[in-house]
Design a protein around this motif. Structure first.
Motif, PDB file in Angstrom:
ATOM      1  N   PRO A   1       0.812  -1.222   0.000  1.00  0.00           N
ATOM      2  CA  PRO A   1       0.000   0.000   0.000  1.00  0.00           C
ATOM      3  C   PRO A   1       0.845   1.271   0.000  1.00  0.00           C
ATOM      4  CG  PRO A   1      -0.914  -1.599   1.522  1.00  0.00           C
ATOM      5  CD  PRO A   1       0.417  -2.134   1.105  1.00  0.00           C
ATOM      6  N   MET A   2       1.926   1.286   0.785  1.00  0.00           N
ATOM      7  CA  MET A   2       2.787   2.467   0.805  1.00  0.00           C
ATOM      8  C   MET A   2       3.508   2.647  -0.530  1.00  0.00           C
ATOM      9  SD  MET A   2       5.793   3.636   3.448  1.00  0.00           S
ATOM     10  CE  MET A   2       4.675   3.998   4.796  1.00  0.00           C
ATOM     11  N   ILE A   3       3.959   1.529  -1.106  1.00  0.00           N
ATOM     12  CA  ILE A   3       4.597   1.594  -2.423  1.00  0.00           C
ATOM     13  C   ILE A   3       3.611   2.155  -3.444  1.00  0.00           C
ATOM     14  CG2 ILE A   3       5.528   0.185  -4.310  1.00  0.00           C
ATOM     15  CD1 ILE A   3       6.670  -1.693  -2.120  1.00  0.00           C
ATOM     16  N   GLY A   4       2.350   1.726  -3.336  1.00  0.00           N
ATOM     17  CA  GLY A   4       1.328   2.186  -4.279  1.00  0.00           C
ATOM     18  C   GLY A   4       1.053   3.672  -4.181  1.00  0.00           C
ATOM     19  N   ILE A   5       0.885   4.183  -2.965  1.00  0.00           N
ATOM     20  CA  ILE A   5       0.523   5.602  -2.821  1.00  0.00           C
ATOM     21  C   ILE A   5       1.696   6.534  -3.125  1.00  0.00           C
ATOM     22  CG2 ILE A   5      -1.307   5.146  -1.138  1.00  0.00           C
ATOM     23  CD1 ILE A   5       0.690   6.435   0.945  1.00  0.00           C
ATOM     24  N   THR A   6       2.915   6.006  -3.082  1.00  0.00           N
ATOM     25  CA  THR A   6       4.091   6.857  -3.322  1.00  0.00           C
ATOM     26  C   THR A   6       4.735   6.605  -4.683  1.00  0.00           C
ATOM     27  OG1 THR A   6       5.587   5.259  -2.249  1.00  0.00           O
ATOM     28  CG2 THR A   6       4.617   6.978  -0.848  1.00  0.00           C
ATOM     29  N   ALA A   7       4.173   5.699  -5.488  1.00  0.00           N
ATOM     30  CA  ALA A   7       4.838   5.254  -6.724  1.00  0.00           C
ATOM     31  C   ALA A   7       5.132   6.416  -7.673  1.00  0.00           C
ATOM     32  CB  ALA A   7       3.992   4.197  -7.418  1.00  0.00           C
ATOM     33  N   HIS A   8       4.143   7.291  -7.887  1.00  0.00           N
ATOM     34  CA  HIS A   8       4.341   8.399  -8.819  1.00  0.00           C
ATOM     35  C   HIS A   8       5.460   9.318  -8.329  1.00  0.00           C
ATOM     36  CE1 HIS A   8       3.436  11.574 -11.691  1.00  0.00           C
ATOM     37  NE2 HIS A   8       3.382  12.427 -10.678  1.00  0.00           N
TER      38      HIS A   8
ATOM     39  N   ALA B   1       1.885  12.728   1.806  1.00  0.00           N
ATOM     40  CA  ALA B   1       0.542  12.334   1.354  1.00  0.00           C
ATOM     41  C   ALA B   1      -0.467  12.415   2.494  1.00  0.00           C
ATOM     42  CB  ALA B   1       0.585  10.928   0.767  1.00  0.00           C
ATOM     43  N   VAL B   2      -0.067  12.016   3.689  1.00  0.00           N
ATOM     44  CA  VAL B   2      -0.949  12.112   4.863  1.00  0.00           C
ATOM     45  C   VAL B   2      -1.365  13.563   5.093  1.00  0.00           C
ATOM     46  CG1 VAL B   2      -0.913  12.011   7.398  1.00  0.00           C
ATOM     47  CG2 VAL B   2      -0.249  10.017   6.070  1.00  0.00           C
ATOM     48  N   LEU B   3      -0.452  14.490   4.791  1.00  0.00           N
ATOM     49  CA  LEU B   3      -0.717  15.922   4.991  1.00  0.00           C
ATOM     50  C   LEU B   3      -1.373  16.583   3.787  1.00  0.00           C
ATOM     51  CD1 LEU B   3       2.720  16.816   6.619  1.00  0.00           C
ATOM     52  CD2 LEU B   3       0.558  16.380   7.800  1.00  0.00           C
ATOM     53  N   ASP B   4      -1.618  15.801   2.729  1.00  0.00           N
ATOM     54  CA  ASP B   4      -2.224  16.343   1.504  1.00  0.00           C
ATOM     55  C   ASP B   4      -1.345  17.406   0.851  1.00  0.00           C
ATOM     56  OD1 ASP B   4      -4.376  15.223   0.368  1.00  0.00           O
ATOM     57  OD2 ASP B   4      -5.888  16.354   1.481  1.00  0.00           O
ATOM     58  N   TYR B   5      -0.044  17.263   0.974  1.00  0.00           N
ATOM     59  CA  TYR B   5       0.877  18.236   0.385  1.00  0.00           C
ATOM     60  C   TYR B   5       0.867  18.091  -1.132  1.00  0.00           C
ATOM     61  CZ  TYR B   5       5.336  20.400  -0.910  1.00  0.00           C
ATOM     62  OH  TYR B   5       6.316  21.165  -1.501  1.00  0.00           O
ATOM     63  N   ALA B   6       0.726  19.204  -1.842  1.00  0.00           N
ATOM     64  CA  ALA B   6       0.571  19.154  -3.297  1.00  0.00           C
ATOM     65  C   ALA B   6       1.793  19.679  -4.047  1.00  0.00           C
ATOM     66  CB  ALA B   6      -0.662  19.958  -3.720  1.00  0.00           C
ATOM     67  N   GLY B   7       2.850  20.040  -3.309  1.00  0.00           N
ATOM     68  CA  GLY B   7       4.028  20.587  -3.964  1.00  0.00           C
ATOM     69  C   GLY B   7       5.001  19.515  -4.425  1.00  0.00           C
ATOM     70  N   THR B   8       6.239  19.955  -4.711  1.00  0.00           N
ATOM     71  CA  THR B   8       7.252  19.027  -5.234  1.00  0.00           C
ATOM     72  C   THR B   8       8.562  19.051  -4.446  1.00  0.00           C
ATOM     73  OG1 THR B   8       8.076  20.697  -6.790  1.00  0.00           O
ATOM     74  CG2 THR B   8       6.332  19.217  -7.588  1.00  0.00           C
TER      75      THR B   8
ATOM     76  N   PHE C   1      -4.147  12.547  12.738  1.00  0.00           N
ATOM     77  CA  PHE C   1      -4.381  12.785  11.316  1.00  0.00           C
ATOM     78  C   PHE C   1      -5.671  12.110  10.863  1.00  0.00           C
ATOM     79  CE2 PHE C   1       0.272  12.887  11.894  1.00  0.00           C
ATOM     80  CZ  PHE C   1       0.479  14.232  11.561  1.00  0.00           C
ATOM     81  N   PRO C   2      -6.397  12.740   9.951  1.00  0.00           N
ATOM     82  CA  PRO C   2      -7.666  12.156   9.503  1.00  0.00           C
ATOM     83  C   PRO C   2      -7.447  10.864   8.726  1.00  0.00           C
ATOM     84  CG  PRO C   2      -7.108  14.077   8.176  1.00  0.00           C
ATOM     85  CD  PRO C   2      -6.124  14.045   9.303  1.00  0.00           C
ATOM     86  N   ALA C   3      -8.492  10.052   8.687  1.00  0.00           N
ATOM     87  CA  ALA C   3      -8.419   8.777   7.965  1.00  0.00           C
ATOM     88  C   ALA C   3      -8.123   9.036   6.497  1.00  0.00           C
ATOM     89  CB  ALA C   3      -9.737   8.023   8.112  1.00  0.00           C
ATOM     90  N   SER C   4      -7.261   8.209   5.936  1.00  0.00           N
ATOM     91  CA  SER C   4      -6.922   8.303   4.520  1.00  0.00           C
ATOM     92  C   SER C   4      -6.193   7.037   4.113  1.00  0.00           C
ATOM     93  CB  SER C   4      -6.018   9.516   4.247  1.00  0.00           C
ATOM     94  OG  SER C   4      -4.740   9.328   4.839  1.00  0.00           O
ATOM     95  N   SER C   5      -6.082   6.811   2.823  1.00  0.00           N
ATOM     96  CA  SER C   5      -5.344   5.638   2.353  1.00  0.00           C
ATOM     97  C   SER C   5      -3.864   5.765   2.703  1.00  0.00           C
ATOM     98  CB  SER C   5      -5.517   5.468   0.839  1.00  0.00           C
ATOM     99  OG  SER C   5      -5.083   6.631   0.151  1.00  0.00           O
ATOM    100  N   ALA C   6      -3.349   6.993   2.728  1.00  0.00           N
ATOM    101  CA  ALA C   6      -1.945   7.193   3.096  1.00  0.00           C
ATOM    102  C   ALA C   6      -1.709   6.827   4.560  1.00  0.00           C
ATOM    103  CB  ALA C   6      -1.544   8.645   2.840  1.00  0.00           C
ATOM    104  N   LYS C   7      -2.624   7.240   5.415  1.00  0.00           N
ATOM    105  CA  LYS C   7      -2.492   6.890   6.840  1.00  0.00           C
ATOM    106  C   LYS C   7      -2.584   5.377   7.023  1.00  0.00           C
ATOM    107  CE  LYS C   7      -4.620   7.696  11.372  1.00  0.00           C
ATOM    108  NZ  LYS C   7      -5.621   8.492  12.119  1.00  0.00           N
TER     109      LYS C   7
END
Length: 337
Positions: free
Chosen positions: A18-25, A70-77, A316-322
């Motif tokens: 799951p962690m590999i999946g959410i961070t793959a990009h 991802a847990v923090l919903d950070y959208a930068g680079t 932190f709120p529930a999320s797939s990253a969490k």
């Protein structure tokens, strides 16, 4: 029901997938930075660095930076280059560690020091440390620079502490936890915390991610030290019994020595001090850590620190990253089973 590191019977084995999946990009971007920044006009540098960087590791530490973002919903680079800096710090310490330990295997492959020699490994490790600091400076945040540079210093202190503790039977659990807190957990903590800095989140979220990483790192190292006595080179990616032969006072040894009778304590003293550390003695050591439940209790402590890591994510709120970060803790602990 709160998240826990204990899985219910019949549930699938925990995984890093799951962690590999959410961070793959994002990890593709990180890998591009790593490949770019390990280049040099001196051919030996990318050749040696590439041997270790391409050696099959899961990139767990930079992945933690990306998952925390991802847990923090950070959208930068910004986290891409900083995750690469984290991986360079980790890779540099591995190169240096293998020289110090005289290791022959790393993740099932010959170590760089065996192939290219100790001087080249040390110098390329220095090169990667320098690259990591270039990346930090380019980010422009003094706070990020402070967190990662402090982690680098603490890791070095932990390695020196471990070196001076080797072959000393009197080392206790408190000193051992100091060592692994520095040499392993400090970078886990920093890798997670910097995500909150770039996302400009409040201090309490920074420290929650720091606590998650730190406790995960301690659990991770406890499991590593336990499975040195219950596994083989194929599972460990290094020679089984390396810690035993190097006289490292890991927790299984500390507990087994403390619980032994006079004869057993003499065996451990002789083994740790290098007088009885052959294959037959290693087999005896395996028997003793099992008989005294030293491995079981080491893993129980790992579960305790793992639960602390999970608890740190509570704000932190529930999320797939969490969910993925919780499962990463479960995976770290379950590697021994």
């Amino acid at each position: 029901m709160t998240a826990t590191v204990h899985r219910l019977a019949g549930r699938p084995a925990p995984s890093l997938d799951p962690m590999i999946g959410i961070t793959a990009h994002d990890m593709n971007r990180v890998n591009a930075v790593i490949i770019d920044r390990m280049q040099s006009d001196i051919p030996l540098i990318p050749e040696l660095a590439g041997h270790l960087i391409a050696g099959g590791g899961k990139r767990l530490r930079p992945m933690l930076t990306l998952a925390s973002a991802a847990v923090l919903d950070y959208a930068g680079t910004r986290h891409h280059r900083l995750a690469a800096a984290v991986e360079f710090i980790h890779t540099a310490t591995l190169l240096h560690d293998d020289v110090v330990d005289g290791s022959d295997l790393r993740r099932g492959r010959r170590t760089a020091n065996v192939i290219w020699g100790n001087p080249a490994s040390v110098l390329v490790g220095d090169f990667l440390f320098s690259r990591s600091f270039e990346l930090m400076v380019e980010d422009g945040s003094l706070k990020v620079l402070k967190i990662l540079s402090n982690a680098s210093a603490v890791i070095a202190e932990g390695e020196v502490n471990q070196l001076t503790a080797a072959r000393r039977i009197e080392i206790g659990e408190e000193r051992y936890l100091e060592i692994i807190g520095a040499k392993t957990a400090a970078l886990f903590a920093a890798a997670c915390r910097i995500a909150a800095v770039v996302a400009e989140r409040p201090e309490r979220e920074e420290m929650a991610l720091d606590a998650y990483g730190r406790n995960l790192g301690i659990a991770f190292q406890l499991v590593d030290d336990a499975i040195d006595y219950v596994s083989d080179a194929g599972t460990m990616g290094k020679d089984a019994g390396d810690d035993f032969r190097e006289g490292k006072m890991t927790l299984p040894v500390i507990l087994a020595h403390a619980r032994g009778d006079t004869e057993t304590r003499k065996f451990w003293k002789d083994a740790v001090e290098g007088r009885r550390n052959g294959d037959a003695e290693f087999e005896r050591a395996i028997e003793l850590v099992r008989e005294t439940r030293a491995v079981d209790d080491t893993l129980a402590r790992a579960r305790h620190y793992g639960q602390r890591a999970v608890d740190a994510l509570g704000m932190f709120p529930a999320s797939s990253a969490k969910d993925a970060m919780v499962e990463a803790v479960e995976f770290a602990v379950a590697r021994a089973y």
